[in-house]
Design a protein around this motif. Structure first.
Motif, PDB file in Angstrom:
ATOM      1  N   MET A 331      50.398  32.980  38.615  1.00 54.48           N
ATOM      2  CA  MET A 331      49.072  32.375  38.631  1.00 54.48           C
ATOM      3  C   MET A 331      48.954  31.326  39.733  1.00 54.48           C
ATOM      4  O   MET A 331      47.918  31.239  40.413  1.00 54.48           O
ATOM      5  N   ALA A 332      50.003  30.539  39.918  1.00 53.60           N
ATOM      6  CA  ALA A 332      49.970  29.519  40.968  1.00 53.60           C
ATOM      7  C   ALA A 332      49.914  30.161  42.344  1.00 53.60           C
ATOM      8  O   ALA A 332      49.131  29.740  43.211  1.00 53.60           O
ATOM      9  N   ARG A 333      50.710  31.184  42.558  1.00 57.95           N
ATOM     10  CA  ARG A 333      50.759  31.837  43.875  1.00 57.95           C
ATOM     11  C   ARG A 333      49.443  32.531  44.207  1.00 57.95           C
ATOM     12  O   ARG A 333      49.049  32.611  45.369  1.00 57.95           O
ATOM     13  N   LYS A 334      48.754  33.010  43.171  1.00 58.48           N
ATOM     14  CA  LYS A 334      47.459  33.662  43.388  1.00 58.48           C
ATOM     15  C   LYS A 334      46.311  32.655  43.481  1.00 58.48           C
ATOM     16  O   LYS A 334      45.155  33.048  43.684  1.00 58.48           O
ATOM     17  N   GLY A 335      46.625  31.377  43.292  1.00 66.14           N
ATOM     18  CA  GLY A 335      45.615  30.342  43.459  1.00 66.14           C
ATOM     19  C   GLY A 335      44.797  30.038  42.232  1.00 66.14           C
ATOM     20  O   GLY A 335      43.753  29.384  42.323  1.00 66.14           O
ATOM     21  N   PHE A 336      45.270  30.455  41.031  1.00 67.09           N
ATOM     22  CA  PHE A 336      44.489  30.230  39.820  1.00 67.09           C
ATOM     23  C   PHE A 336      44.928  28.994  39.047  1.00 67.09           C
ATOM     24  O   PHE A 336      44.185  28.512  38.191  1.00 67.09           O
ATOM     25  N   GLY A 337      46.132  28.476  39.305  1.00 68.59           N
ATOM     26  CA  GLY A 337      46.586  27.299  38.586  1.00 68.59           C
ATOM     27  C   GLY A 337      46.594  27.525  37.097  1.00 68.59           C
ATOM     28  O   GLY A 337      47.334  28.365  36.583  1.00 68.59           O
ATOM     29  N   ALA A 338      45.710  26.781  36.391  1.00 71.55           N
ATOM     30  CA  ALA A 338      45.611  26.906  34.938  1.00 71.55           C
ATOM     31  C   ALA A 338      44.368  27.671  34.504  1.00 71.55           C
ATOM     32  O   ALA A 338      44.043  27.706  33.313  1.00 71.55           O
ATOM     33  N   ASP A 339      43.671  28.302  35.436  1.00 63.31           N
ATOM     34  CA  ASP A 339      42.416  28.990  35.116  1.00 63.31           C
ATOM     35  C   ASP A 339      42.705  30.399  34.598  1.00 63.31           C
ATOM     36  O   ASP A 339      42.683  31.385  35.334  1.00 63.31           O
ATOM     37  N   TYR A 340      42.956  30.473  33.303  1.00 66.23           N
ATOM     38  CA  TYR A 340      43.300  31.748  32.672  1.00 66.23           C
ATOM     39  C   TYR A 340      42.178  32.776  32.811  1.00 66.23           C
ATOM     40  O   TYR A 340      42.424  33.950  33.074  1.00 66.23           O
ATOM     41  N   ALA A 341      40.935  32.348  32.586  1.00 65.99           N
ATOM     42  CA  ALA A 341      39.821  33.294  32.585  1.00 65.99           C
ATOM     43  C   ALA A 341      39.671  33.968  33.940  1.00 65.99           C
ATOM     44  O   ALA A 341      39.490  35.192  34.030  1.00 65.99           O
ATOM     45  N   ALA A 342      39.763  33.175  35.012  1.00 62.09           N
ATOM     46  CA  ALA A 342      39.632  33.738  36.357  1.00 62.09           C
ATOM     47  C   ALA A 342      40.800  34.663  36.673  1.00 62.09           C
ATOM     48  O   ALA A 342      40.619  35.715  37.305  1.00 62.09           O
ATOM     49  N   PHE A 343      41.985  34.298  36.226  1.00 63.18           N
ATOM     50  CA  PHE A 343      43.159  35.135  36.462  1.00 63.18           C
ATOM     51  C   PHE A 343      43.017  36.474  35.753  1.00 63.18           C
ATOM     52  O   PHE A 343      43.233  37.547  36.347  1.00 63.18           O
TER      53      PHE A 343
END
Length: 398
Positions: A331-343
């Protein structure tokens, strides 16, 4: 019409929203790999279906006793007693229209408004919903992960107990984690329950979905049978999710209350389906064995592929049909951080893989830094698992 205030406290299973989004994506012409919902696409064993149909033709289509037909209660008491090393009779069994009703009926029987109930988080969301709906205070306890998988943080759990704590819900062989308690954990949980005089709901829905070793029950520890209600379901072992049949098993005084709630809620569980379940317990067991073999093959394919992905780490549970891989790095590498919904949305759109996230199984607890998703492999075949997870692997590697 005026709506009662308590409805505002009623939760739901947000995984069904994931199912709706997946259905919409599929309707738009895209391929979808349904890892999101723990339904089963495996047929119910033929002997169970034949027995239910035969009972229907024999006229078992009317009301039956509210606690369930005596033959099934007796057979289930014997089966559960033998498997868990306890001693139940039919008086300790109340048949239910599924395993889920046991949660609410346990809460109604054992908790007063304002009292506290400990429940697992991440965990099945209906625990929290039913506690709060009936006016209780839902207090979440947490899990920690090591190389072997997930374990209850027992020190943290004990720190949550107050004079208002009246009950604890324990999901041994757990959804969504796939975790099970060690013997040492069960001993300490039993000590905690007896020390604080807690009523216990043992959600053992996945007791028989086991690929290695042998399942054990907290109810077998001396002193625990008298304070525990076991949640039993026919849905998993016999692939009967849509048949809606389960049971509450425990001390007669509480089972009598639950049977009285049956009278008020649904009168009785389906009559002819109970005869199908009776055949499941007492007849040919090749069906349940085949179900386990199918699920084990799916588990192994999924775990191997998940652990081959960069930024993904997944334990190999010996029970349930759920996987709870860590995806913090991905998730971090894809740029989502803690944004579960967007991931999850990005994964669905780019790979067709529909999955649940940690947020579908309770509110995040203070200090959570790792990110997890949940994949169920009970409703998706081996070929689709490979195809979907290979697409997810390509996504992870891109």
């Amino acid at each position: 019409m005026r709506i009662a205030d308590r409805i505002a406290r009623l939760g739901t299973e947000t995984a069904f929203a994931v199912a709706a989004r997946a259905a919409a994506h599929k309707a738009a012409g895209h391929e979808v790999f349904p890892f999101h919902l723990g339904d089963m696409n495996i047929p119910t064993p033929q002997n169970v279906m034949d027995a239910a149909c035969g009972a229907m033709r024999a006229g078992k289509t009317g009301y039956c006793p509210s606690p369930g037909i005596p033959e099934l209660r007796d057979a289930l008491a014997g089966d559960v007693s033998a498997a868990r090393g306890v001693d139940y009779s039919m008086e300790n069994v109340a048949i239910q229209p599924g395993g889920k009703p046991v949660i609410g009926k346990f809460i109604m029987a054992c908790m007063n408004p304002g009292e506290e109930v400990l429940y697992p988080n991440p965990g099945y969301p209906i625990y929290e919903s039913q506690i709060e709906y009936h006016g209780g205070v839902a207090v979440p306890y947490r899990y920690v992960r090591d190389d072997a998988g997930f374990h209850i943080d027992l020190d943290y759990l004990e720190s949550l107990v107050t004079p208002r704590t009246k009950a604890i819900i324990i999901n041994d062989l757990q959804n969504p984690l796939g975790a099970e308690c060690t013997p040492q954990e069960r001993e300490r949980l039993a000590y905690l329950a007896m020390r604080h005089n807690l009523s216990v709901l043992l959600d053992e829905a996945y007791f028989d979905i086991r690929y290695g070793g042998k399942s054990s029950s907290l109810a077998a520890i001396p002193g625990m049978q008298a304070r525990s209600i076991i949640l039993y379901t026919f849905s998993k072992k016999f692939a009967m999710t849509g048949w809606r049949l389960g049971a509450a098993i425990g001390p007669k005084a509480v089972i009598d209350i639950i049977a009285k709630l049956n009278v008020n809620d649904e009168s009785c569980s389906n009559h002819f389906i109970q005869h199908g379940a009776l055949e499941g317990l007492t007849g040919d067991q090749s069906g349940p064995r085949a179900i386990l073999e199918t699920l084990k093959e799916r588990r192994d394919i999924a775990v191997d592929l998940l652990n081959s992905m960069p930024g993904v780490s997944c334990p190999r549970p010996e029970a349930t049909f759920y996987l709870f891989p860590e995806v913090t790095e991905l998730m971090a590498r894809k740029g989502f951080g803690a944004d579960y919904a967007a991931f999850a949305e990005d994964v669905l759109v780019r790979t067709g893989v529909s999955l649940c996230t940690r947020l579908h199984f309770g509110r995040p607890l203070p200090g959570e830094k790792q990110r997890f998703v949940r994949l169920a492999y009970s409703g998706i075949g081996a070929d689709e698992i490979r195809k979907g997870l290979l697409a997810l692997k390509a996504y992870a590697e891109a």
